[in-house]
Design an enzyme around this catalytic site. Structure first.
Site, short mmCIF file in Angstrom:
data_model
loop_
_atom_site.label_atom_id
_atom_site.label_comp_id
_atom_site.label_asym_id
_atom_site.label_seq_id
_atom_site.Cartn_x
_atom_site.Cartn_y
_atom_site.Cartn_z
N ASN A 76 0.80 -1.23 0.00
CA ASN A 76 0.00 0.00 0.00
C ASN A 76 0.83 1.28 0.00
OD1 ASN A 76 -1.54 -2.08 2.19
ND2 ASN A 76 -2.58 -1.57 0.28
N VAL A 84 1.08 6.97 0.06
CA VAL A 84 0.44 5.95 0.87
C VAL A 84 -1.03 5.79 0.49
CG1 VAL A 84 -0.18 5.35 3.25
CG2 VAL A 84 2.00 6.47 2.78
N CYS A 85 -1.48 4.55 0.39
CA CYS A 85 -2.90 4.26 0.17
C CYS A 85 -3.47 3.84 1.52
CB CYS A 85 -3.05 3.13 -0.85
SG CYS A 85 -4.77 2.73 -1.20
N LEU A 86 -4.15 4.77 2.16
CA LEU A 86 -4.68 4.53 3.50
C LEU A 86 -6.01 5.25 3.61
CD1 LEU A 86 -3.97 3.30 6.28
CD2 LEU A 86 -2.80 5.42 6.82
#
Length: 184
Positions: A76, A84-86
């Site tokens: 991620n 960041v993929c959050l």
């Protein structure tokens, strides 16, 4: 001073008063680096990352932008940009959260529980799903290669100030150079 800028100042001070090393990028309080240690119970334990944080004018009503400066192997996190993929940062951010939440809850959770079904690093996600042992090994290799505590300061040399203290190793090597013969 408007409410968002007071909140930005308060949250930044709270982060600085915690155990995190914070390096300001400019004179303002909107861009800075935070030294982030991998969670103890994770594959990332022992690694230290320099995280770039940018606070929008509308913070805390709009989420901060965060990204890893030194490389990290994670499904991620984009390997090239460090973005960041959050969800909690990108979609479900709330003004109830603050910067300390990002570093004490959100990023540790991201490293402890990667989500390979929503990847920014497709190779890491595929390896994690196909061969967990090989994935774990690759994470540890990246930590050893890119996230050593002594390397974090060198991740962005143009940002270092010239008045930083020398490390013990640098200090010793500087003494050796001085101890050599003197030119007449």
């Amino acid at each position: 001073m408007s409410s968002p800028s007071k909140r930005r100042e308060m949250d930044l001070m709270k982060l600085m008063m915690s155990d995190y090393k914070v390096d300001m990028i400019n004179d303002g309080m909107q861009e800075f680096y935070v030294h982030f240690h991998g969670p103890t119970e994770s594959l990332y334990h022992g690694g230290v990352w320099k995280i770039r944080v940018e606070l929008p004018d509308a913070y805390p009503y709009k989420s901060p932008s965060i990204g890893f400066i030194n490389k990290i192997y994670h499904p991620n996190v984009d390997e090239m940009s460090g973005s960041v993929c959050l969800d909690v940062i990108n979609q479900t951010w709330s003004p109830m959260f603050d910067l300390v939440n990002v570093f004490e809850v959100f990023l540790p959770q991201l490293l402890l529980y990667p989500n390979p079904s929503d990847p920014l690093n497709g190779e890491a996600a595929a390896l994690m799903m196909r061969d967990r042992a090989a994935y774990d090994l690759r994470v540890k290799e990246f930590c050893q290669k890119y996230a050593k505590p002594e390397d974090v300061g060198a991740a962005a040399p143009e940002e270092q100030s010239s008045d930083e203290e020398l490390s013990e190793a640098e200090y010793d090597s500087a003494d050796d150079a001085v101890a050599g013969p003197v030119d007449p």
